[in-house]
Write a protein that holds these residues in place. Structure first.
Motif, PDB file in Angstrom:
ATOM      1  N   GLN A 137     -37.681 -65.110  23.876  1.00  0.00           N
ATOM      2  CA  GLN A 137     -38.981 -65.637  24.311  1.00  0.00           C
ATOM      3  C   GLN A 137     -39.352 -65.170  25.714  1.00  0.00           C
ATOM      4  O   GLN A 137     -40.522 -65.185  26.096  1.00  0.00           O
ATOM      5  N   MET A 138     -38.350 -64.817  26.517  1.00  0.00           N
ATOM      6  CA  MET A 138     -38.639 -64.385  27.885  1.00  0.00           C
ATOM      7  C   MET A 138     -38.734 -62.865  27.989  1.00  0.00           C
ATOM      8  O   MET A 138     -39.620 -62.346  28.663  1.00  0.00           O
ATOM      9  N   GLY A 139     -37.787 -62.161  27.357  1.00  0.00           N
ATOM     10  CA  GLY A 139     -37.719 -60.713  27.556  1.00  0.00           C
ATOM     11  C   GLY A 139     -38.044 -59.912  26.313  1.00  0.00           C
ATOM     12  O   GLY A 139     -38.039 -58.686  26.341  1.00  0.00           O
ATOM     13  N   GLY A 140     -38.332 -60.598  25.210  1.00  0.00           N
ATOM     14  CA  GLY A 140     -38.577 -59.884  23.957  1.00  0.00           C
ATOM     15  C   GLY A 140     -40.043 -59.586  23.730  1.00  0.00           C
ATOM     16  O   GLY A 140     -40.775 -59.283  24.661  1.00  0.00           O
ATOM     17  N   GLU A 141     -40.450 -59.668  22.470  1.00  0.00           N
ATOM     18  CA  GLU A 141     -41.830 -59.344  22.127  1.00  0.00           C
ATOM     19  C   GLU A 141     -42.510 -60.541  21.483  1.00  0.00           C
ATOM     20  O   GLU A 141     -41.866 -61.373  20.852  1.00  0.00           O
ATOM     21  N   VAL A 142     -43.834 -60.629  21.671  1.00  0.00           N
ATOM     22  CA  VAL A 142     -44.614 -61.712  21.057  1.00  0.00           C
ATOM     23  C   VAL A 142     -45.876 -61.144  20.407  1.00  0.00           C
ATOM     24  O   VAL A 142     -46.236 -59.993  20.642  1.00  0.00           O
ATOM     25  N   PHE A 143     -46.529 -61.954  19.631  1.00  0.00           N
ATOM     26  CA  PHE A 143     -47.787 -61.600  18.962  1.00  0.00           C
ATOM     27  C   PHE A 143     -47.652 -60.319  18.140  1.00  0.00           C
ATOM     28  O   PHE A 143     -48.522 -59.449  18.168  1.00  0.00           O
ATOM     29  N   GLY A 144     -46.528 -60.199  17.411  1.00  0.00           N
ATOM     30  CA  GLY A 144     -46.330 -59.029  16.566  1.00  0.00           C
ATOM     31  C   GLY A 144     -47.450 -58.862  15.550  1.00  0.00           C
ATOM     32  O   GLY A 144     -47.820 -57.738  15.200  1.00  0.00           O
ATOM     33  N   TRP A 145     -48.014 -59.977  15.099  1.00  0.00           N
ATOM     34  CA  TRP A 145     -49.084 -59.911  14.084  1.00  0.00           C
ATOM     35  C   TRP A 145     -50.254 -59.051  14.528  1.00  0.00           C
ATOM     36  O   TRP A 145     -50.928 -58.419  13.735  1.00  0.00           O
ATOM     37  N   PHE A 146     -50.477 -59.036  15.864  1.00  0.00           N
ATOM     38  CA  PHE A 146     -51.597 -58.258  16.373  1.00  0.00           C
ATOM     39  C   PHE A 146     -51.402 -56.777  16.044  1.00  0.00           C
ATOM     40  O   PHE A 146     -52.297 -56.106  15.535  1.00  0.00           O
ATOM     41  N   TRP A 199     -53.109 -54.198  13.375  1.00  0.00           N
ATOM     42  CA  TRP A 199     -53.610 -52.919  13.858  1.00  0.00           C
ATOM     43  C   TRP A 199     -53.082 -51.783  12.963  1.00  0.00           C
ATOM     44  O   TRP A 199     -53.821 -50.896  12.531  1.00  0.00           O
ATOM     45  N   TYR A 200     -51.779 -51.826  12.683  1.00  0.00           N
ATOM     46  CA  TYR A 200     -51.147 -50.803  11.856  1.00  0.00           C
ATOM     47  C   TYR A 200     -51.748 -50.817  10.446  1.00  0.00           C
ATOM     48  O   TYR A 200     -52.042 -49.777   9.852  1.00  0.00           O
ATOM     49  N   TRP A 201     -51.952 -52.038   9.934  1.00  0.00           N
ATOM     50  CA  TRP A 201     -52.506 -52.179   8.573  1.00  0.00           C
ATOM     51  C   TRP A 201     -53.890 -51.533   8.493  1.00  0.00           C
ATOM     52  O   TRP A 201     -54.186 -50.779   7.580  1.00  0.00           O
ATOM     53  N   GLY A 222     -54.886 -49.282  10.585  1.00  0.00           N
ATOM     54  CA  GLY A 222     -54.648 -47.868  10.861  1.00  0.00           C
ATOM     55  C   GLY A 222     -54.330 -47.079   9.604  1.00  0.00           C
ATOM     56  O   GLY A 222     -54.816 -45.951   9.425  1.00  0.00           O
ATOM     57  N   THR A 223     -53.529 -47.674   8.729  1.00  0.00           N
ATOM     58  CA  THR A 223     -53.145 -46.952   7.513  1.00  0.00           C
ATOM     59  C   THR A 223     -54.366 -46.607   6.658  1.00  0.00           C
ATOM     60  O   THR A 223     -54.369 -45.613   5.954  1.00  0.00           O
ATOM     61  N   LYS A 224     -55.416 -47.420   6.755  1.00  0.00           N
ATOM     62  CA  LYS A 224     -56.626 -47.144   5.973  1.00  0.00           C
ATOM     63  C   LYS A 224     -57.312 -45.867   6.461  1.00  0.00           C
ATOM     64  O   LYS A 224     -58.008 -45.196   5.724  1.00  0.00           O
ATOM     65  N   PHE A 225     -57.107 -45.587   7.774  1.00  0.00           N
ATOM     66  CA  PHE A 225     -57.777 -44.417   8.352  1.00  0.00           C
ATOM     67  C   PHE A 225     -56.880 -43.177   8.352  1.00  0.00           C
ATOM     68  O   PHE A 225     -57.322 -42.108   8.702  1.00  0.00           O
ATOM     69  N   SER A 226     -55.606 -43.381   8.017  1.00  0.00           N
ATOM     70  CA  SER A 226     -54.686 -42.250   8.109  1.00  0.00           C
ATOM     71  C   SER A 226     -54.322 -41.714   6.732  1.00  0.00           C
ATOM     72  O   SER A 226     -53.473 -40.829   6.614  1.00  0.00           O
ATOM     73  N   ALA A 227     -54.962 -42.232   5.693  1.00  0.00           N
ATOM     74  CA  ALA A 227     -54.623 -41.816   4.338  1.00  0.00           C
ATOM     75  C   ALA A 227     -54.759 -40.301   4.197  1.00  0.00           C
ATOM     76  O   ALA A 227     -55.766 -39.720   4.587  1.00  0.00           O
ATOM     77  N   GLY A 228     -53.720 -39.680   3.699  1.00  0.00           N
ATOM     78  CA  GLY A 228     -53.778 -38.240   3.447  1.00  0.00           C
ATOM     79  C   GLY A 228     -53.397 -37.388   4.638  1.00  0.00           C
ATOM     80  O   GLY A 228     -53.168 -36.191   4.511  1.00  0.00           O
ATOM     81  N   ASN A 241     -51.987 -47.019  15.775  1.00  0.00           N
ATOM     82  CA  ASN A 241     -50.668 -47.639  15.874  1.00  0.00           C
ATOM     83  C   ASN A 241     -49.689 -47.018  14.882  1.00  0.00           C
ATOM     84  O   ASN A 241     -48.934 -47.717  14.212  1.00  0.00           O
ATOM     85  N   ILE A 242     -49.726 -45.673  14.792  1.00  0.00           N
ATOM     86  CA  ILE A 242     -48.826 -44.970  13.869  1.00  0.00           C
ATOM     87  C   ILE A 242     -48.099 -43.892  14.667  1.00  0.00           C
ATOM     88  O   ILE A 242     -48.709 -43.216  15.497  1.00  0.00           O
ATOM     89  N   ASN A 243     -46.788 -43.781  14.454  1.00  0.00           N
ATOM     90  CA  ASN A 243     -46.043 -42.759  15.187  1.00  0.00           C
ATOM     91  C   ASN A 243     -45.945 -41.470  14.364  1.00  0.00           C
ATOM     92  O   ASN A 243     -46.492 -41.377  13.260  1.00  0.00           O
ATOM     93  N   ARG A 244     -45.238 -40.484  14.892  1.00  0.00           N
ATOM     94  CA  ARG A 244     -45.266 -39.178  14.245  1.00  0.00           C
ATOM     95  C   ARG A 244     -44.456 -39.143  12.959  1.00  0.00           C
ATOM     96  O   ARG A 244     -44.520 -38.201  12.204  1.00  0.00           O
ATOM     97  N   LYS A 245     -43.666 -40.192  12.718  1.00  0.00           N
ATOM     98  CA  LYS A 245     -43.005 -40.274  11.413  1.00  0.00           C
ATOM     99  C   LYS A 245     -43.870 -41.048  10.422  1.00  0.00           C
ATOM    100  O   LYS A 245     -43.406 -41.435   9.359  1.00  0.00           O
TER     101      LYS A 245
END
Ligand SMILES: Nc1ncnc2c1ncn2[C@@H]1O[C@H](COP(=O)(O)OP(=O)(O)OP(=O)(O)O)[C@@H](O)[C@H]1O
Ligand SMILES: [Mg+2]
Lengths: 397, 257
Positions: free
Chosen positions: A182-191, A195-197, A199-205, A228-232
């Motif tokens: 809670q102090m040093g990790g990550e929060v609001f992963g859903w955001f 974003w990624y979800w 993003g996938t709609k725009f990266s098709a193909g 929000n998509i990396n090179r893999k």
């Protein structure tokens, strides 16, 4: 003629007129200019998935301590010991995590280390506040003394216990300790998931192929970074730094207290005119001591997030942070003389400063030292603007 | 008129280090009476009322409220005993709103100290209106109000919070003619209620003659004269106000310059 009353003399203002007269308006305009300028100069990179995460991390970090500094300034006092308090708290936590609890009481968990450290920093905050209100000395000089005292104490403790002025390579506590996460990790992963979800709609193909030229590849990577998509072709960023959560909690609580509670009224009254507040029964001294402790609390949260995020600490942590916190508060519209200002303005100030401090990472051709040039300029302008607001409210004295 | 006193001050001495601001001062205050506290600059009037309102503690001497000896450690104690003070500097905070000033230190709250802002706005507006000022915007900063308006705010505040003794330190000194009369009318209105004692400090002879029932004259920290309006009928109030100095030939002195 005789049936004219006092209330007829006040012109009714509409929503827009009221908004532009708000004290935060200056800080808001500066913030918008910086956001637009940074977006353009970095080709948008400052606000792609990773850019946003990194910017928000530093904004939250600065915002946490600026909130503590701002409340104290509204009550009419300064705290120059914020930076050294960060270093002291970081040292204390890191050393306990490495060497165990004091007096050989066994291993320290992150939460225990935090709790014991917090007790110490709150005690320092109490001591500083008590000295200021009892002696009637300027908090500038008292906290300057504690600046040296705490910086020295931090280094001495490091050397005595650790033989070295830094602790690094601590184990990563985030997996085993809920508190550390809670102090040093990550929060609001859903955001970022959302974003990624999208993003996938725009990266098709889209995909990387062997026959792409280098510049084509860079262009594609750049495009994907906004999805929000990396090179893999996987999700790139997974969450904000946990600091954001703390910034929201601390700034939100401070805003609510100032705007809506009795304590808030007491803080304003204390900074505006201490004697009249006291004559009306406001416990001025307790308000001040409490706010010095709150400032120490904010510094401790700052340090805890830092240590548990990086699994390290050193004696130079928090350098210049007290000055940045005060600068943010002033840019956010807090009067140097106390008694006036809002947390909304401080949040705008923190966003502005965070973005500018980070700008060098997104605009490679810029010299990082421009940050200080900018801070100096904006600070001076802000002081002039605040003075105008103060005169408008006090009727020009 | 001379009803039973509500508050009594006996042999009060106040020293600021080596400086004796008040020396053996007595004072008697009764409900429904306006008690004028008069004296030259530096006589110790403000110091005396600061003791009555708990800002300063007396070096020696005692204060009785309802015949019970009491000790005010701070302004809260005094307020609890029904002392409502309107200071020379009004104890008003310029940067804060009318409502926040009205309720300063005594805010209306629900759980966790959350302010009942709408209710507070309404009360501040109504109480101010009762004694003469109609404000449309209770969130207006006090810094932009006129002197008389601030005075009214401070008086309305003291009365609303149940003052049994209303202390006014030079309430008319900074005001224009019309507003002076407004404040005097306000004082009369408060007096007419019959349950509030008023201590009225002024340098204005006419004002004191217009509304005071009883007088105490201070000079250099000592009481040099006291009594009801009737008792003092033959005395020269102006001479006592000046600390006993002869004022008769003031006109001659002035014209000689
Ligand atoms: N806190 C203090 N410390 C030292 N001396 C003080 C203090 N407060 C008041 N005095 C002194 O006590 C004396 C009486 O002051 P006080 O303010 O009571 O006068 P006053 O009768 O109200 O005068 P004025 O009519 O000018 O308001 C003055 O000589 C003043 O300098
Ligand atoms: Mg006075």
């Amino acid at each position: 003629m005789t049936d004219r009353s006092e209330s007829d003399r006040l012109q009714k203002e509409n929503w827009f007129q009221r908004t532009v007269r708000r004290p935060e308006i200056g800080a808001f305009i500066v913030m918008m200019i910086i956001i637009v300028a940074l977006a353009m100069a970095s080709g948008g990179k400052a606000f792609n998935a990773l850019g946003l995460k990194n910017n928000v991390a530093i904004i939250a970090q600065l915002g946490i301590i600026a909130t503590g500094a701002a409340l104290l300034m509204i009550a009419g006092e300064f705290d120059l010991s914020i930076g050294p308090m960060i270093a002291f708290a970081g040292m204390s936590i890191a050393i306990m995590l490495k060497w165990g609890l004091p007096f050989g009481l066994g291993e320290a968990t992150p939460f225990l280390a935090f709790l014991i450290t917090l007790l110490m920093t709150l005690a320092f905050g109490w001591l500083i506040g008590t000295i200021v209100v009892k002696s009637g000395l300027s908090s500038f000089i008292v906290t300057l003394a504690f600046w040296f005292f705490l910086r020295g104490l931090t280094e001495v403790c490091f050397r005595l216990i650790n033989q070295n002025t830094n602790v690094s390579g601590l184990p990563d506590f985030k997996k085993e300790s809920w508190f550390a996460e809670q102090m040093g990790g990550e929060v609001f992963g859903w955001f970022f998931d959302a974003w990624y979800w999208v993003g996938t709609k725009f990266s098709a193909g889209l995909e990387f192929t062997a026959d792409m030229t280098k510049s084509e590849k860079i262009e594609l990577i750049n495009y994907l970074s906004f999805l929000n998509i990396n090179r893999k072709m996987e999700q790139w960023v997974t969450g904000f730094d946990a600091r954001l959560l703390w910034f929201i909690i601390i700034a939100g609580a401070a805003w609510y207290v100032l705007a809506r509670t009795q304590l808030g009224s007491w803080i304003y009254a204390t900074g505006d005119n201490k004697e009249s507040a006291r004559a009306n029964g406001v416990p001025v001294n307790r308000v001040k001591v409490g706010l010095f402790m709150f400032s120490a609390f904010c510094a401790t949260i700052f340090a805890t997030c830092q240590v548990l995020d990086t699994n390290s600490s050193d004696a130079a942590k928090g350098m210049f942070k007290e000055l940045e916190a005060i600068a943010i508060a002033v840019v956010g519209g807090i009067l140097m003389t106390g008694g006036f200002g809002t947390i909304v303005g401080v949040v705008f100030g923190a966003i502005t400063f965070g973005l500018v401090a980070n700008a060098v990472f997104f605009i490679p051709w810029i010299d990082g030292a421009w940050f200080r040039v900018f801070v100096g300029t904006v600070l001076l302008l802000a002081v002039f603007a605040n003075e105008r607001i103060r005169k408008r409210i006090t009727g020009g004295i | 008129m001379a009803s039973k006193s509500y508050m009594r001050v006996e042999n009060v001495v106040k020293k600021f280090g080596p400086f004796t601001a008040l020396d053996d001062v007595d004072l008697d205050i009764a409900p429904g009476e306006v008690h004028a506290l008069l004296g030259d600059n530096g006589a110790g009037k403000s110091t005396l009322i600061k003791i009555l309102s708990g800002v300063h503690q007396p070096t020696s001497g005692s204060i009785y409220v309802d015949d019970k000896k009491i000790f005010f450690r701070n302004p809260r104690d005094a307020a609890a005993a029904g002392i409502g003070t309107v200071y020379q500097d009004l104890a008003i905070n310029q940067l804060m709103s009318v409502t926040r000033n009205f309720f300063m230190g005594r805010e209306l709250t629900s759980t966790f100290g959350v302010l009942r802002m709408d209710e507070m706005d309404k009360i501040a507006h109504e109480e101010m209106k009762k004694i003469g000022i109609d404000f449309s915007d209770p969130s207006q900063a006090v810094g932009t109000m006129s002197g008389g308006q601030r005075q009214t705010l401070a008086i309305a505040r003291a009365i609303y919070f149940g003052a049994k003794v209303l202390i006014l330190d030079e309430p008319t000194s900074a005001l224009g003619q019309k507003q002076q009369m407004e404040v005097l009318k306000t004082i009369k209105r408060v007096r007419a209620r019959g349950d509030i004692a008023i201590i009225f400090i002024t340098h204005n002879e006419i004002h004191s003659k217009l509304i005071a029932d009883r007088y105490t004259f201070l000079a250099l920290g000592k009481v040099i004269g006291a009594g009801t309006k009737k008792e003092l009928a033959g005395e020269d109030i102006r001479r006592l106000m000046a600390g006993g100095a002869e004022m008769a030939d003031l006109e001659q002195e002035l014209s000689a310059i």
